[in-house]
Design an enzyme around this catalytic site. Structure first.
Site, PDB file in Angstrom:
ATOM      1  N   HIS A 194       0.926  -1.146   0.094  1.00 30.62           N
ATOM      2  CA  HIS A 194      -0.071  -0.017  -0.082  1.00 30.62           C
ATOM      3  C   HIS A 194       0.934   1.287   0.205  1.00 30.62           C
ATOM      4  O   HIS A 194       2.060   1.060   0.477  1.00 30.62           O
ATOM      5  CB  HIS A 194      -0.834   0.097   1.352  1.00 30.62           C
ATOM      6  CG  HIS A 194      -1.929  -0.962   1.233  1.00 30.62           C
ATOM      7  ND1 HIS A 194      -3.072  -0.807   2.008  1.00 30.62           N
ATOM      8  CD2 HIS A 194      -2.182  -2.268   0.836  1.00 30.62           C
ATOM      9  CE1 HIS A 194      -4.026  -1.828   1.679  1.00 30.62           C
ATOM     10  NE2 HIS A 194      -3.345  -2.650   0.890  1.00 30.62           N
ATOM     11  N   GLU A 205       1.117   3.896   1.978  1.00 31.22           N
ATOM     12  CA  GLU A 205       1.705   4.284   3.411  1.00 31.22           C
ATOM     13  C   GLU A 205       2.683   3.199   3.450  1.00 31.22           C
ATOM     14  O   GLU A 205       3.753   3.834   3.994  1.00 31.22           O
ATOM     15  CB  GLU A 205       0.382   3.925   4.566  1.00 31.22           C
ATOM     16  CG  GLU A 205      -0.586   4.720   4.028  1.00 31.22           C
ATOM     17  CD  GLU A 205      -1.759   4.163   3.320  1.00 31.22           C
ATOM     18  OE1 GLU A 205      -3.017   4.319   3.789  1.00 31.22           O
ATOM     19  OE2 GLU A 205      -1.507   3.352   2.489  1.00 31.22           O
ATOM     20  N   CYS A 225      -6.030   1.957   6.021  1.00 30.47           N
ATOM     21  CA  CYS A 225      -6.516   0.592   6.230  1.00 30.47           C
ATOM     22  C   CYS A 225      -5.931   0.148   7.574  1.00 30.47           C
ATOM     23  O   CYS A 225      -5.106   0.807   8.287  1.00 30.47           O
ATOM     24  CB  CYS A 225      -6.529  -0.408   5.171  1.00 30.47           C
ATOM     25  SG  CYS A 225      -4.916  -1.223   5.053  1.00 30.47           S
ATOM     26  N   CYS A 264      -2.193  -0.639   7.595  1.00 31.59           N
ATOM     27  CA  CYS A 264      -1.614   0.455   7.378  1.00 31.59           C
ATOM     28  C   CYS A 264      -1.702   1.276   8.743  1.00 31.59           C
ATOM     29  O   CYS A 264      -0.630   1.958   9.249  1.00 31.59           O
ATOM     30  CB  CYS A 264      -1.916   1.478   6.260  1.00 31.59           C
ATOM     31  SG  CYS A 264      -1.548   0.517   4.633  1.00 31.59           S
TER      32      CYS A 264
END
Length: 149
Positions: free
Chosen positions: A52, A54, A82, A85
């Site tokens: 992701h 992040e 999410c 993360c």
């Protein structure tokens, strides 16, 4: 630079992700007014669920500092983090999170799981949401609309 300037940079990274066929989410990590990490979604290209934006930005910042502790740093990301993360944000000890769009489906800060509000969360970053929201929302909507055609 201001929060808006840094969010604009994250938005530029999100656009790169979309061009690459990834969900358009971008992130940067800033410490002492300097960008120390950046990334965008790379799940498809890396075949890696943890890639992701992040996580990519956090890893880049850790590499820059030579340390996994990101105390005092701020994460700017175009979509609410999410659950995975949010856990990485806590573990890396980021001090502040600034996000663009809310993620009503998977968001773990203000939309669903409220990870940072848990009494178990010993390191609680400051959170500022919906910065450049309209621009971040439009980018995501456009990307998914193009996928439905």
């Amino acid at each position: 630079m201001t929060d808006l300037d840094y969010m604009q940079k994250a938005l530029e990274l999100a656009k790169e992700a979309g061009i690459a066929g990834e969900i358009p989410v971008g992130a940067i990590v800033v410490l002492n007014d300097k960008i120390i990490g950046q990334g965008f979604n790379k799940r498809e290209s890396k075949f890696d669920i943890s890639s992701h934006a992040e996580i990519e930005a956090i890893k880049d910042a850790e590499k820059t500092l030579g340390n996994w502790r990101l105390d005092g740093a701020t994460l700017y990301v175009t979509l609410e983090p999410c659950l995975m993360c949010s856990g990485a944000i806590l573990q890396s000890r980021l001090s502040k999170v600034v996000f663009g769009s809310r993620d009503e489906k998977d968001g773990a800060i203000v939309s669903n799981y409220f990870v940072f509000d848990s009494p178990c969360s010993h390191e609680r970053p400051l959170v500022y949401g919906e910065i450049l929201k309209d621009e971040c929302d439009a980018l995501l909507k456009s990307f998914f609309a193009s996928k439905r055609k």
